[in-house]
Design an enzyme around this catalytic site. Structure first.
Site, PDB file in Angstrom:
ATOM      1  N   ASP A  49      45.791  51.626  45.848  1.00  0.00           N
ATOM      2  CA  ASP A  49      45.533  50.203  46.051  1.00  0.00           C
ATOM      3  C   ASP A  49      46.869  49.489  46.000  1.00  0.00           C
ATOM      4  OD1 ASP A  49      45.501  48.943  42.970  1.00  0.00           O
ATOM      5  OD2 ASP A  49      44.660  50.966  43.067  1.00  0.00           O
ATOM      6  N   ASP A 138      37.979  42.410  41.616  1.00  0.00           N
ATOM      7  CA  ASP A 138      38.905  42.850  40.571  1.00  0.00           C
ATOM      8  C   ASP A 138      38.694  41.978  39.334  1.00  0.00           C
ATOM      9  OD1 ASP A 138      41.074  43.417  38.940  1.00  0.00           O
ATOM     10  OD2 ASP A 138      42.560  43.303  40.534  1.00  0.00           O
ATOM     11  N   GLU A 140      39.661  41.567  35.531  1.00  0.00           N
ATOM     12  CA  GLU A 140      40.612  41.939  34.484  1.00  0.00           C
ATOM     13  C   GLU A 140      41.286  40.677  33.963  1.00  0.00           C
ATOM     14  OE1 GLU A 140      44.331  43.790  35.841  1.00  0.00           O
ATOM     15  OE2 GLU A 140      43.510  43.809  37.890  1.00  0.00           O
TER      16      GLU A 140
END
Length: 251
Positions: A49, A138, A140
């Site tokens: 990624d 994503d 986080e």
């Protein structure tokens, strides 16, 4: 009795050679050459990624190194688009890398629906072309000021909006610790979204509660791949290439 062509012992041999030469000349005329080896294909595909932090990427070299899939950063929040996305995304496709986009979530700044729409409109949509993965969310960098209940609602809002826009279940990228802290071990996404789990330096990843298994595993943030000059996140896929293609094609 000797033939007029002493190098050959029969007219059959000579005729066979002549036909072979004619065939070879025909192939060359149409641009055919020696068979080229396909890029490496592994039983469990390897992936990466990337974002603008990796700089310029030679995607042909990446594919030749055996990398079969990639998630490429597209957006963050509702106002940021990765400056290399418009280069990386089509270049990966042209090199034969099965790729998808990912969105870095900012749940404290706007609703899940707002960010899902921005993502889908800025490169995160999906097409059935054998080379496009569903987009990834994503999750986080802390809980962004949201309670566990509010975070669950935000994720579900993003998921529902993305699926309405694209017809696909968004992939969830996270860690077990983030999922525990920020959703309270919510089990509401395990039957909806494929899991892309991050866990570095271990022989197998810790799975967030509620997910039956991992689909992709980011096993290091310090990998090396031909075609990329510095460190890059590397990933395993949990299954064969056929299963990777099934994820790409929604089959």
């Amino acid at each position: 009795m000797d033939t007029p062509y002493p190098k050959y012992r029969s007219m059959r041999t000579f005729t066979t050679l002549l036909l072979s030469l004619v065939l070879a000349a025909t192939l060359l005329a149409f641009g055919a050459g020696p068979a080229q080896a396909d890029p490496e294909v592994k039983a469990n595909p390897e992936g990466i990624d990337v974002s603008h932090y990796q700089g310029a990427i030679n995607w042909g070299a990446v594919r030749s190194a055996g990398i079969e899939f990639a998630w490429i950063k597209s957006t963050e929040g509702t106002s940021y688009k990765d400056p290399r996305f418009n280069t990386n995304y089509p270049a990966a496709h042209a090199a034969g890398v099965i790729r998808g986009a990912y969105h870095f979530a900012r749940p404290g700044s706007s609703s899940g629906a707002t960010q899902a729409n921005y993502f889908a409109s800025s490169g995160g949509a999906w097409s059935a072309d054998n080379l496009t993965l569903p987009g990834a969310l994503d999750l986080e960098a802390g809980c962004h000021g949201l309670s566990q209940t509010a975070m669950r609602n935000w994720i579900l809002d993003f998921y529902n909006t993305y699926k309405s826009r694209t017809g696909r279940d968004v992939v969830i990228y996270t860690t077990r610790s983030w999922w525990t802290s920020c959703t309270g071990n919510w089990t509401g996404m395990g039957t909806r979204s494929p899991l892309w789990v991050a866990h570095w330096g271990v022989s197998s990843p810790a799975i967030p509660v509620g997910f039956p298994t991992w689909t992709a595993w980011q096993f290091t943030d310090n990998g090396r791949v031909n075609g990329i000059s510095g460190a890059v996140d590397r990933n395993h896929f949990n299954g064969s290439r056929d299963r990777l293609l099934a994820l790409a094609n929604n089959t």
